[in-house]
Design a protein around this motif. Structure first.
Motif, PDB file in Angstrom:
ATOM      1  N   PRO A   1      -0.575 -20.902 -28.846  1.00 28.55           N
ATOM      2  CA  PRO A   1      -1.747 -21.788 -28.777  1.00 28.55           C
ATOM      3  C   PRO A   1      -1.437 -23.091 -28.030  1.00 28.55           C
ATOM      4  O   PRO A   1      -0.418 -23.731 -28.286  1.00 28.55           O
ATOM      5  CB  PRO A   1      -2.052 -22.070 -30.249  1.00 28.55           C
ATOM      6  N   HIS A   2      -2.352 -23.433 -27.130  1.00 23.20           N
ATOM      7  CA  HIS A   2      -2.179 -24.675 -26.361  1.00 23.20           C
ATOM      8  C   HIS A   2      -3.520 -25.066 -25.752  1.00 23.20           C
ATOM      9  O   HIS A   2      -4.438 -24.259 -25.671  1.00 23.20           O
ATOM     10  CB  HIS A   2      -1.159 -24.467 -25.221  1.00 23.20           C
ATOM     11  N   THR A   3      -3.610 -26.299 -25.317  1.00 27.92           N
ATOM     12  CA  THR A   3      -4.714 -26.705 -24.443  1.00 27.92           C
ATOM     13  C   THR A   3      -4.094 -26.907 -23.064  1.00 27.92           C
ATOM     14  O   THR A   3      -2.886 -27.135 -22.944  1.00 27.92           O
ATOM     15  CB  THR A   3      -5.381 -28.013 -24.908  1.00 27.92           C
ATOM     16  N   ASP A   4      -4.910 -26.827 -22.019  1.00 28.36           N
ATOM     17  CA  ASP A   4      -4.394 -27.057 -20.671  1.00 28.36           C
ATOM     18  C   ASP A   4      -4.530 -28.542 -20.334  1.00 28.36           C
ATOM     19  O   ASP A   4      -5.460 -29.212 -20.789  1.00 28.36           O
ATOM     20  CB  ASP A   4      -5.167 -26.200 -19.653  1.00 28.36           C
ATOM     21  N   SER A   5      -3.620 -29.030 -19.493  1.00 29.76           N
ATOM     22  CA  SER A   5      -3.618 -30.465 -19.136  1.00 29.76           C
ATOM     23  C   SER A   5      -4.541 -30.743 -17.957  1.00 29.76           C
ATOM     24  O   SER A   5      -4.321 -31.698 -17.223  1.00 29.76           O
ATOM     25  CB  SER A   5      -2.205 -30.891 -18.748  1.00 29.76           C
TER      26      SER A   5
ATOM     27  N   LEU B   1      -8.667 -24.981 -27.365  1.00 28.19           N
ATOM     28  CA  LEU B   1      -7.361 -24.474 -27.805  1.00 28.19           C
ATOM     29  C   LEU B   1      -7.396 -22.957 -27.649  1.00 28.19           C
ATOM     30  O   LEU B   1      -8.290 -22.291 -28.179  1.00 28.19           O
ATOM     31  CB  LEU B   1      -7.124 -24.872 -29.265  1.00 28.19           C
ATOM     32  N   HIS B   2      -6.433 -22.402 -26.906  1.00 27.67           N
ATOM     33  CA  HIS B   2      -6.462 -20.968 -26.651  1.00 27.67           C
ATOM     34  C   HIS B   2      -5.061 -20.376 -26.701  1.00 27.67           C
ATOM     35  O   HIS B   2      -4.064 -21.117 -26.662  1.00 27.67           O
ATOM     36  CB  HIS B   2      -7.149 -20.668 -25.308  1.00 27.67           C
ATOM     37  N   ARG B   3      -5.014 -19.044 -26.781  1.00 30.74           N
ATOM     38  CA  ARG B   3      -3.729 -18.324 -26.798  1.00 30.74           C
ATOM     39  C   ARG B   3      -3.951 -16.945 -26.207  1.00 30.74           C
ATOM     40  O   ARG B   3      -5.103 -16.522 -26.004  1.00 30.74           O
ATOM     41  CB  ARG B   3      -3.205 -18.215 -28.247  1.00 30.74           C
TER      42      ARG B   3
HETATM   43 FE   LIG Z   1      -3.938 -22.067 -20.906  1.00 32.98          FE
END
Ligand SMILES: [Fe+2]
Ligand SMILES: C=C1C[C@]23C[C@@]1(O)CC[C@H]2[C@@]12CCC[C@@](C)(C(=O)O1)[C@H]2[C@@H]3C(=O)O
Ligand SMILES: O=C(O)CCC(=O)C(=O)O
Length: 344
Positions: A210-214, A268-270
């Motif tokens: 899981p992360h968000t993109d910058s 937030l995606h994975r």
């Molecule tokens: Fe991403």
């Protein structure tokens, strides 16, 4: 920053069992949302007369949506998918000729967010910023131009689409391109190819954590294999973003969250993996040109809505992300406690 993972790269195709280094806590593989449209990431036709309000709703509640009628020709999508498969199907030793250097950004390697997680991810990546010629020549010394040509075609289409989407997204915020101090295309945009090999134990493996993109926003092509999931915040549930023939997924990035003064949520995606099908995603990471400071849009700031974030360039923000990962937004938040060592 946590220390880099130093284990050797894995030859995924030779693995019949999930090694402990890649075994995560069991992953929920049955996300809701497939049949219930109320729970589904919106699909927006870019020619829809209500496109502004539909985008605003999607960006507020999901931080993601799919687009149709985007104008990217199917052969350009097929071309990059084939080039990605050609690349990742090579023996590891060939791919490692273009390995990302320890202080570099481009080339072949594991996910950059890997150091923040105790377990390793079931994926490989290849990042392009500017020309891929050097890395392509290392991998295919006798025929490197085919890869460069395909990347070039894809980049041109993405530059056209980012300009269109930026206009629509600004419109959805009640602003225009005159309210920002930059023009598309950006010299810093990146193309990320992600490959998720077939996995012997997908319930305990993580494709991309899981992360968000910058980014301002990300344009993701996932062909016809599912794997992308977005967190639905109110129910804390992972929702699958189902592959739709020819559609592209748009994900709100942290810099758009800043530009919208917090109105739009960064999604937030994975990515999860699969026992029978390998999967490729092609991701276009769009941000502002170098040197431009992103700040909350003037029309979204007033006495009742003070700016929530201070101005920040993309490279400053990427530096904060590399150091603090999911705490990076709070580093640029006004009134948030300053974090040691952050740029002025
Ligand atoms: Fe991403
Ligand atoms: C422009 C960029 C965004 C990115 C870091 C990078 O410099 C190039 C790779 C990008 C990527 C792709 C996979 C997910 C992600 C979080 C990562 O680890 O590398 C993103 C980075 C980002 O958005 O922060
Ligand atoms: O492969 C996917 O669906 C997700 C990829 C992604 O999130 C990324 O590259 O930033």
């Amino acid at each position: 920053m946590p220390s880099m993972v130093t284990e050797p790269y894995l030859e995924f195709d030779s693995m019949t069992e999930l090694p402990d280094s890649h075994a995560w806590a069991p992953i929920d593989h049955d996300p809701v949302g497939r049949d219930n449209m109320e729970e589904a990431v919106p699909v927006i036709d870019l020619e829809d007369p209500n496109v502004f309000s539909r985008m605003a709703d999607a960006c507020r509640s999901w931080g993601a949506f799919q687009v149709t009628n985007h104008g990217v020709p199917p052969d350009v999508l097929d071309g990059i998918e084939r080039a990605g498969m050609d690349l990742f199907s090579l023996p590891l030793e060939r791919k490692l000729r273009a390995a990302r250097s320890p202080d570099g950004v481009t080339g072949y390697g594991v996910a950059r967010i890997a150091p923040f997680f105790p377990k390793r991810m079931w994926s490989e990546g290849f990042t392009v910023i500017g020309s891929p010629a050097d890395h392509s020549r290392q991998i295919w010394p006798h025929d490197y131009s085919f890869f460069c040509d395909i990347i070039d075609d894809y980049k041109k289409e993405m530059e056209r689409l980012t300009s269109k989407l930026m206009g629509l997204i600004l419109g959805s915020l009640g602003a225009t391109k005159d309210d920002t101090n930059w023009e598309s295309p950006s010299d810093c945009d990146a193309i990320q190819l992600n490959y998720y090999p077939i996995c012997p134990d997908p319930d305990r493996a993580m494709g991309l954590a899981p992360h968000t993109d910058s980014t301002l926003f990300t344009i993701l092509y996932q062909s016809n294999i599912s794997g992308l999931q977005v967190l639905e915040e109110s129910s804390a549930t992972w929702i699958e973003v189902p592959p739709l023939c020819g559609a592209l997924v748009i994900i709100v990035g942290d810099l758009l969250h800043i530009l919208s003064n917090g109105a739009y949520a960064s999604g937030l995606h994975r990515a999860v993996v699969n026992r029978t099908r390998h999967r490729l995603s092609v991701v276009y990471l769009h941000g502002p040109p170098s040197g431009v400071r992103v700040r909350p849009l003037p029309g979204l700031v007033d006495a009742d809505r003070p700016p929530l974030y201070r101005p920040v360039t993309w490279s400053e923000y990427l530096g904060a992300k590399a150091k603090y990962f999911d705490k990076a937004l709070s580093c640029v938040r006004i009134c948030a406690p300053p974090m040691k060592g952050l740029m002025a």
